[in-house]
Design a protein around this motif. Structure first.
Motif, PDB file in Angstrom:
ATOM      1  N   VAL A 192      21.028  50.803  26.005  1.00  0.00           N
ATOM      2  CA  VAL A 192      21.614  51.105  24.702  1.00  0.00           C
ATOM      3  C   VAL A 192      21.351  52.574  24.384  1.00  0.00           C
ATOM      4  N   GLY A 193      22.396  53.328  24.078  1.00  0.00           N
ATOM      5  CA  GLY A 193      22.171  54.720  23.708  1.00  0.00           C
ATOM      6  C   GLY A 193      23.381  55.594  23.940  1.00  0.00           C
ATOM      7  N   ARG A 194      23.216  56.877  23.607  1.00  0.00           N
ATOM      8  CA  ARG A 194      24.270  57.851  23.844  1.00  0.00           C
ATOM      9  C   ARG A 194      24.397  58.122  25.335  1.00  0.00           C
ATOM     10  N   ILE A 195      25.621  58.334  25.786  1.00  0.00           N
ATOM     11  CA  ILE A 195      25.851  58.636  27.198  1.00  0.00           C
ATOM     12  C   ILE A 195      25.827  60.155  27.355  1.00  0.00           C
ATOM     13  N   VAL A 196      24.631  60.685  27.489  1.00  0.00           N
ATOM     14  CA  VAL A 196      24.394  62.112  27.713  1.00  0.00           C
ATOM     15  C   VAL A 196      23.310  62.223  28.779  1.00  0.00           C
ATOM     16  N   PRO A 197      23.233  63.350  29.503  1.00  0.00           N
ATOM     17  CA  PRO A 197      22.300  63.434  30.636  1.00  0.00           C
ATOM     18  C   PRO A 197      20.849  63.143  30.293  1.00  0.00           C
ATOM     19  N   ASP A 198      20.383  63.565  29.099  1.00  0.00           N
ATOM     20  CA  ASP A 198      18.967  63.398  28.784  1.00  0.00           C
ATOM     21  C   ASP A 198      18.552  61.948  28.558  1.00  0.00           C
ATOM     22  N   LYS A 199      19.519  61.048  28.378  1.00  0.00           N
ATOM     23  CA  LYS A 199      19.178  59.641  28.176  1.00  0.00           C
ATOM     24  C   LYS A 199      18.960  58.891  29.485  1.00  0.00           C
ATOM     25  N   GLY A 200      19.237  59.532  30.629  1.00  0.00           N
ATOM     26  CA  GLY A 200      18.837  58.990  31.921  1.00  0.00           C
ATOM     27  C   GLY A 200      19.670  57.854  32.480  1.00  0.00           C
ATOM     28  N   LEU A 201      20.874  57.640  31.948  1.00  0.00           N
ATOM     29  CA  LEU A 201      21.696  56.545  32.464  1.00  0.00           C
ATOM     30  C   LEU A 201      22.053  56.763  33.929  1.00  0.00           C
ATOM     31  N   ASP A 202      22.279  58.014  34.335  1.00  0.00           N
ATOM     32  CA  ASP A 202      22.605  58.255  35.741  1.00  0.00           C
ATOM     33  C   ASP A 202      21.441  57.874  36.652  1.00  0.00           C
ATOM     34  N   TRP A 203      20.205  58.067  36.189  1.00  0.00           N
ATOM     35  CA  TRP A 203      19.027  57.631  36.951  1.00  0.00           C
ATOM     36  C   TRP A 203      19.045  56.110  37.121  1.00  0.00           C
ATOM     37  N   LEU A 204      19.348  55.396  36.051  1.00  0.00           N
ATOM     38  CA  LEU A 204      19.426  53.945  36.134  1.00  0.00           C
ATOM     39  C   LEU A 204      20.535  53.504  37.087  1.00  0.00           C
ATOM     40  N   ILE A 205      21.675  54.176  37.030  1.00  0.00           N
ATOM     41  CA  ILE A 205      22.791  53.817  37.907  1.00  0.00           C
ATOM     42  C   ILE A 205      22.429  54.086  39.368  1.00  0.00           C
ATOM     43  N   ARG A 206      21.753  55.196  39.641  1.00  0.00           N
ATOM     44  CA  ARG A 206      21.324  55.482  41.017  1.00  0.00           C
ATOM     45  C   ARG A 206      20.327  54.452  41.515  1.00  0.00           C
ATOM     46  N   THR A 207      19.633  53.807  40.593  1.00  0.00           N
ATOM     47  CA  THR A 207      18.646  52.791  40.960  1.00  0.00           C
ATOM     48  C   THR A 207      19.300  51.449  41.294  1.00  0.00           C
ATOM     49  N   MET A 208      20.461  51.193  40.741  1.00  0.00           N
ATOM     50  CA  MET A 208      21.101  49.881  40.887  1.00  0.00           C
ATOM     51  C   MET A 208      21.265  49.430  42.339  1.00  0.00           C
ATOM     52  N   PRO A 209      21.668  50.305  43.293  1.00  0.00           N
ATOM     53  CA  PRO A 209      21.804  49.841  44.681  1.00  0.00           C
ATOM     54  C   PRO A 209      20.494  49.351  45.304  1.00  0.00           C
ATOM     55  N   LYS A 210      19.355  49.736  44.716  1.00  0.00           N
ATOM     56  CA  LYS A 210      18.062  49.303  45.233  1.00  0.00           C
ATOM     57  C   LYS A 210      17.666  47.925  44.716  1.00  0.00           C
ATOM     58  N   LEU A 211      18.435  47.394  43.757  1.00  0.00           N
ATOM     59  CA  LEU A 211      18.109  46.120  43.148  1.00  0.00           C
ATOM     60  C   LEU A 211      18.856  44.978  43.828  1.00  0.00           C
ATOM     61  N   ASP A 212      18.365  43.768  43.598  1.00  0.00           N
ATOM     62  CA  ASP A 212      19.094  42.578  44.046  1.00  0.00           C
ATOM     63  C   ASP A 212      20.511  42.634  43.486  1.00  0.00           C
ATOM     64  N   GLN A 213      21.486  42.311  44.299  1.00  0.00           N
ATOM     65  CA  GLN A 213      22.887  42.436  43.897  1.00  0.00           C
ATOM     66  C   GLN A 213      23.274  41.485  42.768  1.00  0.00           C
ATOM     67  N   ARG A 214      22.430  40.519  42.470  1.00  0.00           N
ATOM     68  CA  ARG A 214      22.729  39.621  41.350  1.00  0.00           C
ATOM     69  C   ARG A 214      22.491  40.309  40.003  1.00  0.00           C
ATOM     70  N   ILE A 215      21.693  41.362  39.986  1.00  0.00           N
ATOM     71  CA  ILE A 215      21.352  42.019  38.722  1.00  0.00           C
ATOM     72  C   ILE A 215      22.520  42.881  38.260  1.00  0.00           C
ATOM     73  N   CYS A 216      22.962  42.635  37.030  1.00  0.00           N
ATOM     74  CA  CYS A 216      24.091  43.366  36.449  1.00  0.00           C
ATOM     75  C   CYS A 216      23.627  44.132  35.214  1.00  0.00           C
ATOM     76  N   LEU A 217      24.324  45.200  34.937  1.00  0.00           N
ATOM     77  CA  LEU A 217      23.947  46.103  33.847  1.00  0.00           C
ATOM     78  C   LEU A 217      25.015  46.106  32.764  1.00  0.00           C
ATOM     79  N   ASP A 218      24.587  45.938  31.512  1.00  0.00           N
ATOM     80  CA  ASP A 218      25.441  46.125  30.349  1.00  0.00           C
ATOM     81  C   ASP A 218      25.108  47.471  29.730  1.00  0.00           C
TER      82      ASP A 218
END
Length: 369
Positions: A192-218
């Motif tokens: 939850v938050g603003r989509i700007v670089p300092d909020k770190g969403l791109d870091w979370l997205i880069r992490t997604m491939p390392k997670l179990d494929q069942r895990i989904c992000l809202d």
């Protein structure tokens, strides 16, 4: 302790993100704030005011010292020309004291703020002017975290002038319950938050491939960096695992919290406080957050949430996987966070702490006359 009841304090503010905080105080503590909030000192007879609570350093410059006053620092603008305290080029928190030389280097070389000259000059003028105002006024300064207090002191504010009161928020208007096995099996996490670089969403997205494929992000939010992060998600073949909800009304947002097993708070800049933690607590959801700025002051690591190193995909992936595989732990952390919320972080608890500071400011003002 000086009790302050029905004292008719004014809350002076300049709008923006502070408004939701001020609105929360007015809603939760109507007996304390009998007067309407104002944005201009021209609307106030200062000599007849029992206390002014400022939320904007520019407005504080008009304080005539005819009544007690306190000032709350909500962000880094007072002591940081860029307002970020983060070196985006170096991907690290800035630990510099404000200075023409150091901050110019940070802006030009380390990429910590705008590249536009007029904004750079304006940022320097604002920060130095605000610091000078606080130093000369001697007003009681309320920091919303020990991190912010340390930065104020580092940049020349006397330690005895600054107190820390951690934030408080209103509880949700709809009831929430602890995490259930059914919700946990859905394997959904929430940003939850603003989509700007300092909020770190791109870091979370880069992490997604390392997670179990069942895990989904809202993703609940919007911002000028949306196109870039969506392109990143597409590049990583994550289209079927991320749902982009944009800005959500309150009912939609409550549903997203309710259907997640964890809330991810991946800010990479040093959040002065960070209210997403408290929002997760209030909804019985464990929060996984970066250990920067004031965020760690709201989290008891491994008890009410999990702290990870900023920009570390492995650390973030490990924390998410841990909760995704252990329902009992995820539920227990959410319950502990909710208990801590009611103990420390409701707007009513926050208001009680403010009342104590108000009483002290009124007493100090009386003794100085």
């Amino acid at each position: 302790m000086h009790k302050v009841q029905h004292c008719g304090n004014y809350l002076v503010f300049a709008g923006g993100g502070v408004k939701s905080y001020v609105d929360g105080l007015l809603a939760a503590l109507p007996d304390l704030y009998e007067q309407s909030l104002v944005s201009s000192l021209n609307d106030i007879n200062q000599s007849q005011s029992k206390l002014l609570h400022f939320h904007d350093a520019e407005t504080l410059q008009g304080w005539q010292r005819q009544c007690p006053a306190v000032y709350t620092v909500h962000n880094h603008d007072v002591y940081c020309p860029s307002g970020t305290k983060y070196l985006f080029g170096q991907r690290q928190v800035c630990d510099r004291q404000i200075s023409i030389t150091g901050c110019t280097w940070g802006l030009v070389v380390d990429g910590c703020g705008s590249r536009r000259p007029e904004r750079i000059v304006g940022g320097f003028k604002r920060a130095y002017r605000n610091l000078e105002t606080l130093q000369k006024s001697g007003v009681v300064v309320i920091a919303n975290s020990e991190y912010v207090r340390s930065q104020l002191i580092l940049n020349g504010i006397k330690p005895e002038q600054v107190v820390t009161i951690l934030c408080g928020i209103l509880p949700p208007s709809v009831p929430h319950t602890p995490l259930t096995p059914e919700i946990h099996r859905q394997q959904r996490i929430l940003f939850v938050g603003r989509i700007v670089p300092d909020k770190g969403l791109d870091w979370l997205i880069r992490t997604m491939p390392k997670l179990d494929q069942r895990i989904c992000l809202d993703v609940a939010g919007d911002g000028w960096d949306m196109a870039r992060v969506r392109q990143l998600a597409q590049k990583l073949n994550l289209e079927d695992r991320i749902t982009w909800h944009g800005w959500c009304n309150s009912q939609k947002l409550e549903d997203l919290y309710r259907n997640s097993f964890a809330v991810i708070f991946p800010s990479i800049w040093p959040e002065p406080a960070g209210l997403i933690t408290l929002e997760a607590y209030a909804r019985y959801r464990p929060v996984i957050a970066s250990a920067v700025g004031g965020i760690p002051e709201h989290i008891r690591d491994r008890e009410t949430g999990i702290l990870v190193n900023a920009n570390s995909e492995d650390s973030l992936a490990t924390a998410i996987d841990d909760l995704s595989q252990d329902f009992a732990k995820a539920q227990a952390i959410g319950i502990a966070g909710n208990a801590l919320f009611h103990q420390e972080f409701t707007i009513n608890v926050h208001g009680m702490r403010l009342q104590k500071i108000y009483g002290q400011a009124i007493a100090q003002f009386g003794n100085s006359k």
